[in-house]
Design a protein around this motif. Structure first.
Motif, PDB file in Angstrom:
ATOM      1  N   LEU A 270       1.188  -1.022   0.318  1.00  0.00           N
ATOM      2  CA  LEU A 270       0.035   0.007   0.197  1.00  0.00           C
ATOM      3  C   LEU A 270       0.423   0.856  -0.275  1.00  0.00           C
ATOM      4  CD1 LEU A 270      -2.669   1.567   0.191  1.00  0.00           C
ATOM      5  CD2 LEU A 270      -2.061   1.409   2.854  1.00  0.00           C
ATOM      6  N   ILE A 271       1.781   1.548   0.959  1.00  0.00           N
ATOM      7  CA  ILE A 271       2.794   2.176   0.740  1.00  0.00           C
ATOM      8  C   ILE A 271       3.666   2.308  -0.569  1.00  0.00           C
ATOM      9  CG2 ILE A 271       4.808   3.390   2.059  1.00  0.00           C
ATOM     10  CD1 ILE A 271       3.793   1.926   4.751  1.00  0.00           C
ATOM     11  N   ALA A 272       4.005   1.985  -1.355  1.00  0.00           N
ATOM     12  CA  ALA A 272       4.849   2.162  -2.286  1.00  0.00           C
ATOM     13  C   ALA A 272       3.736   2.011  -2.810  1.00  0.00           C
ATOM     14  CB  ALA A 272       4.860   0.341  -2.654  1.00  0.00           C
ATOM     15  N   LEU A 273       2.452   1.763  -3.404  1.00  0.00           N
ATOM     16  CA  LEU A 273       1.318   2.486  -4.175  1.00  0.00           C
ATOM     17  C   LEU A 273       1.287   3.997  -4.109  1.00  0.00           C
ATOM     18  CD1 LEU A 273      -1.517  -0.340  -4.406  1.00  0.00           C
ATOM     19  CD2 LEU A 273       0.492  -0.047  -5.810  1.00  0.00           C
ATOM     20  N   SER A 274       1.316   4.130  -2.328  1.00  0.00           N
ATOM     21  CA  SER A 274       1.276   5.917  -2.387  1.00  0.00           C
ATOM     22  C   SER A 274       2.328   7.100  -2.955  1.00  0.00           C
ATOM     23  CB  SER A 274       0.920   5.576  -0.633  1.00  0.00           C
ATOM     24  OG  SER A 274       0.944   7.292  -0.786  1.00  0.00           O
ATOM     25  N   GLN A 275       3.665   5.522  -2.943  1.00  0.00           N
ATOM     26  CA  GLN A 275       4.553   6.250  -3.229  1.00  0.00           C
ATOM     27  C   GLN A 275       4.793   6.729  -4.378  1.00  0.00           C
ATOM     28  OE1 GLN A 275       7.513   6.563  -0.492  1.00  0.00           O
ATOM     29  NE2 GLN A 275       8.585   7.839  -2.794  1.00  0.00           N
ATOM     30  N   TYR A 276       3.360   6.162  -5.599  1.00  0.00           N
ATOM     31  CA  TYR A 276       3.814   6.409  -6.745  1.00  0.00           C
ATOM     32  C   TYR A 276       1.987   6.951  -7.093  1.00  0.00           C
ATOM     33  CZ  TYR A 276       7.655   3.731  -8.165  1.00  0.00           C
ATOM     34  OH  TYR A 276       9.105   3.633  -8.312  1.00  0.00           O
ATOM     35  N   ASP A 277       1.677   7.978  -6.267  1.00  0.00           N
ATOM     36  CA  ASP A 277       0.652   8.422  -6.248  1.00  0.00           C
ATOM     37  C   ASP A 277      -0.565   8.104  -6.578  1.00  0.00           C
ATOM     38  OD1 ASP A 277       2.181  10.898  -5.800  1.00  0.00           O
ATOM     39  OD2 ASP A 277       2.212  10.991  -7.414  1.00  0.00           O
ATOM     40  N   ILE A 278      -0.728   6.496  -5.896  1.00  0.00           N
ATOM     41  CA  ILE A 278      -1.569   5.706  -6.367  1.00  0.00           C
ATOM     42  C   ILE A 278      -2.640   5.870  -5.162  1.00  0.00           C
ATOM     43  CG2 ILE A 278      -2.904   3.651  -6.974  1.00  0.00           C
ATOM     44  CD1 ILE A 278      -0.249   2.910  -8.958  1.00  0.00           C
ATOM     45  N   GLU A 279      -3.635   6.721  -4.691  1.00  0.00           N
ATOM     46  CA  GLU A 279      -4.215   7.196  -3.214  1.00  0.00           C
ATOM     47  C   GLU A 279      -5.785   6.247  -2.593  1.00  0.00           C
ATOM     48  OE1 GLU A 279      -2.950   8.362  -0.902  1.00  0.00           O
ATOM     49  OE2 GLU A 279      -0.924   9.437  -2.382  1.00  0.00           O
ATOM     50  N   LEU A 352       4.678   3.564 -12.579  1.00  0.00           N
ATOM     51  CA  LEU A 352       2.969   3.759 -12.715  1.00  0.00           C
ATOM     52  C   LEU A 352       2.062   3.663 -13.485  1.00  0.00           C
ATOM     53  CD1 LEU A 352       0.794   5.357 -11.324  1.00  0.00           C
ATOM     54  CD2 LEU A 352       1.385   7.519 -12.383  1.00  0.00           C
ATOM     55  N   ASP A 353       2.826   3.902 -14.458  1.00  0.00           N
ATOM     56  CA  ASP A 353       1.988   3.745 -15.982  1.00  0.00           C
ATOM     57  C   ASP A 353       2.011   1.725 -15.921  1.00  0.00           C
ATOM     58  OD1 ASP A 353       1.863   6.041 -16.848  1.00  0.00           O
ATOM     59  OD2 ASP A 353       3.481   6.202 -17.938  1.00  0.00           O
ATOM     60  N   GLY A 354       3.170   1.444 -15.839  1.00  0.00           N
ATOM     61  CA  GLY A 354       3.286  -0.324 -15.563  1.00  0.00           C
ATOM     62  C   GLY A 354       2.174  -0.803 -14.960  1.00  0.00           C
ATOM     63  N   LEU A 355       1.442   0.151 -14.066  1.00  0.00           N
ATOM     64  CA  LEU A 355       0.555  -0.988 -12.886  1.00  0.00           C
ATOM     65  C   LEU A 355      -0.613  -0.244 -13.074  1.00  0.00           C
ATOM     66  CD1 LEU A 355       0.026  -2.668 -10.107  1.00  0.00           C
ATOM     67  CD2 LEU A 355       0.652  -0.707  -9.120  1.00  0.00           C
ATOM     68  N   LEU A 356      -0.921   0.783 -13.500  1.00  0.00           N
ATOM     69  CA  LEU A 356      -2.278   1.462 -14.243  1.00  0.00           C
ATOM     70  C   LEU A 356      -2.284   0.834 -15.327  1.00  0.00           C
ATOM     71  CD1 LEU A 356      -1.705   4.736 -13.805  1.00  0.00           C
ATOM     72  CD2 LEU A 356      -2.924   3.182 -12.394  1.00  0.00           C
ATOM     73  N   GLY A 357      -1.671  -0.190 -16.507  1.00  0.00           N
ATOM     74  CA  GLY A 357      -1.702  -1.559 -17.624  1.00  0.00           C
ATOM     75  C   GLY A 357      -2.414  -2.082 -16.906  1.00  0.00           C
ATOM     76  N   LEU A 358      -1.926  -2.324 -15.769  1.00  0.00           N
ATOM     77  CA  LEU A 358      -2.007  -3.881 -15.582  1.00  0.00           C
ATOM     78  C   LEU A 358      -3.641  -3.871 -14.564  1.00  0.00           C
ATOM     79  CD1 LEU A 358       0.525  -5.358 -13.846  1.00  0.00           C
ATOM     80  CD2 LEU A 358      -0.079  -6.275 -16.182  1.00  0.00           C
ATOM     81  N   THR A 359      -4.047  -3.120 -14.772  1.00  0.00           N
ATOM     82  CA  THR A 359      -4.824  -2.899 -13.593  1.00  0.00           C
ATOM     83  C   THR A 359      -6.628  -2.221 -14.496  1.00  0.00           C
ATOM     84  OG1 THR A 359      -5.211  -0.545 -13.642  1.00  0.00           O
ATOM     85  CG2 THR A 359      -4.568  -1.857 -11.899  1.00  0.00           C
ATOM     86  N   GLU A 360      -5.856  -2.075 -15.681  1.00  0.00           N
ATOM     87  CA  GLU A 360      -6.933  -1.642 -16.405  1.00  0.00           C
ATOM     88  C   GLU A 360      -7.415  -2.999 -17.472  1.00  0.00           C
ATOM     89  OE1 GLU A 360      -5.497   1.748 -18.694  1.00  0.00           O
ATOM     90  OE2 GLU A 360      -5.744   3.267 -17.583  1.00  0.00           O
ATOM     91  N   ASN A 361      -6.712  -3.118 -17.634  1.00  0.00           N
ATOM     92  CA  ASN A 361      -6.758  -4.770 -18.250  1.00  0.00           C
ATOM     93  C   ASN A 361      -7.324  -5.644 -17.444  1.00  0.00           C
ATOM     94  OD1 ASN A 361      -6.567  -3.669 -21.261  1.00  0.00           O
ATOM     95  ND2 ASN A 361      -4.467  -3.207 -19.905  1.00  0.00           N
TER      96      ASN A 361
END
Length: 590
Positions: A270-279, A352-361
């Motif tokens: 969770l903290i790592a996601l926050s580090q990349y502005d994923i709240e 960030l883009d790599g993880l968001l790409g996974l969540t979008e798909n």
């Protein structure tokens, strides 16, 4: 009841909009003059909770829960009434006089547990950021890419490599070892008596309740030889692990805005996601999601995306979590990470883009489940289909939302290659053989008779100016229904003391939750819509007086069945004659 002057309580209540209070916990939609949403007090699949902005009350038409802003906050956050008043007073900017609850000993214990955890947060955080002994801990976090801003935002800390470092600090501040033990911060020694710190030589992660107050800790070992990599606080009077999600208090607004909650397993994820502005994320603290945790998520978003570790344990945790999320009617998708990654390592490696790409798909949960079952069983065989159908039918049987259940039955049956009726039959058989003793809560009912008493109370709450006239002619004791009699007594007393009789005010004066719910139910009923007020009121008063007269006659008739002296018999008969004549005159149409 707390010893706070009622005018102050009313000032707080009138300064807060109940829609805002309930809306912090439930997604509300306007419907006419009111707002509706899923009730958080039972497994609600259709919006049963009604929030009246005009009356400043809430009511669930399925389970019967109801009340005002104070009772909602008290029940949803499992706090005392006085704490609910304090929170809403703080929110309204109103200073409260010193007040003590009806049970000061119990409230004092809760306050001490909260304050002990608050002290621990400050102590551990100060050591991490200011003490050179925490150099290894700070180096570890820096190596994981965690900067100082995130450390401060999450109040990360360091528990020193000492047996009683925190214990000494806390006892000097006036906390007893027994309170510290109840808070889960120290542990009793097995031999020799005394206590020692639960967390030692670890990075600490404060866990906050829905109120925003810290109630527990997770802690990661710094010694690689430590047997337990992570340890957590035990359950305490202020911490229920199965109903708490790490990061929810901090991220709930982001989840509500995004309409989707990302669910990870660990604190560092969770903290790592926050580090990349994923709240818009929460963590299950390393355990499979429970139904209570799923209900928490449902208050803020209709959709969830699971992002668990890419190993077998992560896949198993995801499969178990899907059932809880489906059970409360959430849409579920799953991100499958590479086997050597967790969310923390993946976002650091791919950004960030790599993880968001996974969540979008992210894959629909049923696709993920079928993939997992296909790895265990040959779905081209009868045995493989049977095992998979039995496992998925158990999941389907837990779902309360009929629309979601029908969709999943169709989807799963197609994927397995069986008829929908077969899957439905399996689910029904499993439900019959595993049905719990206590199932869905039934709507709380009460005796609504007599109708005239109920309608009169409803009328008085709508037209308080008529109460003085009514109670000059009848007494609250004339109400035969015990609940109505208590409510009538409240109304009469408030009128005598020149206090308001709005429903939200009356609820504050109830010591009985059941009576509060009946009050709420009455206030939501359709009242007497007659512009000529005097006529219906006199009709009701006439009914009460006639009923009271009939009670007197019934009592005299019982006396007449007993042996009486000639004089007593004559007097009793005469009284009976007069009362029956009076009853006849009252019963004749005017």
């Amino acid at each position: 009841m707390p010893r706070i002057p009622e005018p102050v309580i009313d000032q707080v209540r009138l300064s807060i909009d109940i829609v805002d209070v309930v809306g912090d916990h439930v997604a509300l939609t306007r419907r006419g003059k009111s707002f509706v949403g899923l009730c958080p007090f039972h497994d609600d699949s259709t919006p049963s909770l009604n929030v009246s902005q005009e009356k400043q009350i809430y009511k669930c038409f399925a389970c019967g829960a109801g009340g005002n802003s104070f009772t909602f906050l008290r029940d949803i956050e499992n706090i005392s009434f006085i704490e609910a008043v304090r929170q809403l007073a703080d929110r309204a900017g109103i200073a409260l006089p010193d007040a003590k609850p009806a049970d000061p000993d119990q409230q004092e214990v809760f306050d001490q547990l909260y304050r002990a955890n608050e002290l621990a947060v400050k102590y551990f955080h100060h050591l991490l950021t200011q003490d050179e002994k925490a150099a290894d801990a700070m180096a570890y976090l820096k190596n994981r890419g965690i900067n100082r801003d995130v450390i401060d935002a999450f109040s990360l800390g360091y528990a020193p490599d000492q047996w009683d470092g925190f214990l000494q600090v806390a006892t000097r501040r006036g906390f007893s070892p027994q309170i510290l033990e109840r808070a889960g911060l120290v542990t009793p020694r097995q031999t020799g008596g005394g206590f020692y710190d639960r967390f030692r030589n670890r990075i600490t992660f404060p866990i906050h309740a829905a109120t925003g107050r810290p109630v527990a800790f997770g802690a990661r070992a710094l010694d690689p030889n430590e047997q337990a990599k992570y340890i957590n606080s035990p359950e305490t009077p202020v911490y229920n692990k199965s109903a708490t999600l790490y990061g929810l208090w901090r991220n709930r607004d982001a989840i509500r805005d995004a309409g989707v909650a990302l669910v990870v397993e660990g604190y560092m994820d969770l903290i790592a996601l926050s580090q990349y502005d994923i709240e818009n994320a929460v963590a299950s603290s390393g355990t499979a999601l429970t139904t209570d945790q799923a209900r928490l998520l449902r208050r803020y978003a209709p959709k969830t995306i699971l992002i668990f570790d890419g190993d077998t344990a992560g896949a198993t945790a995801a499969m178990r979590g899907i059932g809880s999320l489906f059970e409360v009617g959430l849409e579920v998708r799953v991100v499958t990470l590479p086997e050597d990654h967790d969310p923390d390592s993946y976002v650091r490696a791919h950004g960030l883009d790599g993880l968001l790409g996974l969540t979008e798909n992210a894959a629909p949960a049923t696709d993920f489940l079928m993939e997992q079952f296909a790895q265990r069983d040959d779905l081209s065989t009868i045995d493989g289909k049977t095992r998979t159908a039995n496992a998925l039918a158990e999941l389907v049987g837990r779902i309360k939302d009929n629309a979601l259940k029908q969709f999943l039955i169709k989807d799963i049956a197609e994927k397995i290659g069986i008829d929908e009726e077969i899957l439905i039959g399996i689910a029904q058989t499993q439900r019959r053989t595993t049905r719990p003793q206590n199932g869905q809560p039934e709507p709380e009912s009460y005796d609504t008779r007599p109708r005239s008493e109920r309608e009169l109370l409803t009328f008085l709450m709508q037209h308080p100016e008529t109460a003085d006239s009514v109670f000059s002619q009848i007494s609250p004791e004339n109400f035969t229904n015990s609940a109505y009699r208590q409510i009538a007594t409240l109304i009469a007393r408030n009128r005598q003391q020149k206090q308001p009789i709005e429903i939200a005010h009356l609820i504050n004066q109830c010591n009985d939750d059941r009576l509060s719910r009946i009050l709420t139910h009455l206030s939501l009923e359709i009242g007497i819509e007659n512009p000529n007020i005097d006529v219906p009121i006199q009709d009701y008063i006439h009914k009460f007086q006639l009923k009271s007269l009939e009670g007197e006659i019934e009592l005299i008739e019982k006396q007449l069945r007993q042996p009486l002296s000639p004089d007593d018999l004559h007097a009793t008969l005469e009284k009976h004659r007069l009362l029956t004549a009076q009853r006849k005159a009252m019963a004749e149409p005017k």
